[in-house]
Design an enzyme around this catalytic site. Structure first.
Site, PDB file in Angstrom:
ATOM      1  N   HIS A  22       1.102  -0.969  -0.015  1.00 50.99           N
ATOM      2  CA  HIS A  22       0.298   0.158   0.186  1.00 50.99           C
ATOM      3  C   HIS A  22       0.618   1.150  -0.299  1.00 50.99           C
ATOM      4  O   HIS A  22       2.340   1.204   0.426  1.00 50.99           O
ATOM      5  CB  HIS A  22      -0.530  -0.351   1.211  1.00 50.99           C
ATOM      6  CG  HIS A  22      -0.256  -0.270   2.589  1.00 50.99           C
ATOM      7  ND1 HIS A  22       0.928  -0.570   3.092  1.00 50.99           N
ATOM      8  CD2 HIS A  22       0.360   1.203   3.514  1.00 50.99           C
ATOM      9  CE1 HIS A  22       0.802  -0.322   4.174  1.00 50.99           C
ATOM     10  NE2 HIS A  22       0.771   0.763   4.547  1.00 50.99           N
TER      11      HIS A  22
ATOM     12  N   ASP B 220       0.116   4.761   1.779  1.00 50.14           N
ATOM     13  CA  ASP B 220      -0.166   5.772   2.694  1.00 50.14           C
ATOM     14  C   ASP B 220      -1.704   6.758   2.752  1.00 50.14           C
ATOM     15  O   ASP B 220      -1.058   7.481   2.011  1.00 50.14           O
ATOM     16  CB  ASP B 220       1.096   6.221   3.800  1.00 50.14           C
ATOM     17  CG  ASP B 220       1.655   5.098   4.471  1.00 50.14           C
ATOM     18  OD1 ASP B 220       1.353   3.794   4.420  1.00 50.14           O
ATOM     19  OD2 ASP B 220       2.254   5.613   5.158  1.00 50.14           O
TER      20      ASP B 220
ATOM     21  N   HIS C  22       4.606  -0.067  -0.172  1.00 54.43           N
ATOM     22  CA  HIS C  22       6.000  -0.772   0.972  1.00 54.43           C
ATOM     23  C   HIS C  22       4.797  -1.638   1.256  1.00 54.43           C
ATOM     24  O   HIS C  22       3.180  -1.748   1.251  1.00 54.43           O
ATOM     25  CB  HIS C  22       6.432   0.362   2.500  1.00 54.43           C
ATOM     26  CG  HIS C  22       5.524   1.374   2.807  1.00 54.43           C
ATOM     27  ND1 HIS C  22       4.606   2.282   2.632  1.00 54.43           N
ATOM     28  CD2 HIS C  22       4.633   0.357   4.043  1.00 54.43           C
ATOM     29  CE1 HIS C  22       3.251   2.726   3.252  1.00 54.43           C
ATOM     30  NE2 HIS C  22       3.797   1.144   4.215  1.00 54.43           N
TER      31      HIS C  22
ATOM     32  N   ARG D  49       6.430   6.382  13.739  1.00 56.16           N
ATOM     33  CA  ARG D  49       7.013   7.050  13.159  1.00 56.16           C
ATOM     34  C   ARG D  49       6.278   8.335  12.565  1.00 56.16           C
ATOM     35  O   ARG D  49       4.541   8.598  13.502  1.00 56.16           O
ATOM     36  CB  ARG D  49       5.442   5.941  12.128  1.00 56.16           C
ATOM     37  CG  ARG D  49       5.687   6.329  10.830  1.00 56.16           C
ATOM     38  CD  ARG D  49       4.560   5.464   9.406  1.00 56.16           C
ATOM     39  NE  ARG D  49       3.108   6.684  10.068  1.00 56.16           N
ATOM     40  CZ  ARG D  49       2.055   5.764   9.548  1.00 56.16           C
ATOM     41  NH1 ARG D  49       1.839   4.654   8.736  1.00 56.16           N
ATOM     42  NH2 ARG D  49       0.550   6.218   9.667  1.00 56.16           N
TER      43      ARG D  49
END
Length: 319
Positions: free
Chosen positions: A119, A121, A269, A286
């Site tokens: 996907h 993000d 990713h 993150r």
């Protein structure tokens, strides 16, 4: 890596080393301390490496949450940690990624496909994030690698006829919060009461490099506008399989203190699932940088069907 190649990608003024990891994507950056404010020359060199290699990695950067945020803000405005899964207490810009949050992600799936899990993000938002910066803290001794793929090279490796066809197409990206999930305050307008839905070009023109990338996130892209359902399914499955060809990818082995910084506009990713078969803990953190509205080769910008832009400044700019 030969000294000659390293020298070619090094920036003397910035005094950092940039070491490519594969033919098309991924480079490791060394001789830099991310715990302190960076001189402008290093910021520029890191950003240039990011644009060239799509994802860059750092080792032995043992940052606090505050230092992680400070490093990230040198490259753009930060979003809240995650619209649905929240943020670290006291640190609204940081999202905690633990081993167990998605341990049942494929339950109920009757058929697994090679591209499942890949996907880009939050492409269901009209302005998907520009980039993410992921920091490894608790890392298993083996397993848990993350993979990225270069969507620019994937586009370029299509036949000329297929490139011409997909250049004019647009797709609907959709995200609905899981049942029972609640949005964070900053994103309530986007995800609390309605599904995020946006229409994006299948080919995105990168706003900084002008490169064209296949913007076909398997995790969010649901249909191609103007095609019959079977046509849409066949085309998307062809493109999803294509973007995950091994030669377009890089695989990163995490260590404590490792950081991955990727350009969300030109990559997809894959988070690891092998960690669910191991007894080791895994904890990463993150930050996410606010993005712009994608534009296709025809100059048409993406449009929001449902939901608000991601990031306060972006929301103001689009109102």
């Amino acid at each position: 890596m030969s000294a000659e190649v390293v020298a070619e990608v090094s920036t003397e003024e910035a005094k950092i080393q940039i070491n490519p990891l594969s033919a098309h994507i991924g480079a490791e950056i060394s001789d830099v301390d991310l715990s302190r404010p960076l001189p402008q020359a290093q910021i520029d060199a890191i950003r240039a490496a990011l644009l060239k290699w799509k994802v860059v990695f750092f080792r032995e950067q043992f940052l606090s949450h505050e230092q992680h945020v400070a490093f990230s803000t040198q490259f753009g405005e930060l979003t809240v940690g995650h619209p649905v899964f929240g943020h670290v207490d006291g640190h609204p810009q940081i999202y905690a990624i633990s081993k167990f949050r998605k341990a049942t992600r494929f339950e109920g799936q009757p058929l697994l496909r090679p591209w499942m899990g890949w996907h880009t993000d939050v492409t269901a938002a009209v302005n998907p994030p520009f980039a993410s910066i992921l920091r490894g803290v608790t890392i298993p001794p083996y397993g848990g690698d993350t993979q990225w793929t270069n969507l620019v090279v994937a586009y370029e490796r299509l036949s000329a006829s297929l490139r011409s066809f997909v250049d004019g197409l647009r797709g609907v990206h959709r995200f609905a919060p899981p049942q029972g999930a609640s949005g964070t305050d900053a994103f309530d307008k986007a995800v609390r009461d309605q599904t995020l839905v946006s229409e994006h070009p299948l080919v995105r023109v990168h706003p900084e490099t002008g490169e064209r990338a296949l913007y076909v996130s398997p995790g969010f892209l649901k249909q191609v506008v103007g095609l019959a359902p079977r046509e849409s399914q066949a085309l998307l499955e062809l493109l999803w399989e294509h973007i995950t060809r091994p030669e377009f990818t890089v695989r990163f082995k995490w260590e404590p203190g490792s950081i991955a910084f990727w350009d969300n506009r030109s990559t997809a990713h894959l988070a690891p699932t092998d960690i669910f078969d191991l007894d080791f803990d895994r904890q990463l953190y993150r930050t996410t940088l606010v993005g712009d509205v994608p534009v296709g080769p025809d100059g048409r910008a993406s449009v929001a069907i449902n939901g608000s832009p991601v990031g306060a400044a972006a929301a103001v700019a689009l109102n």
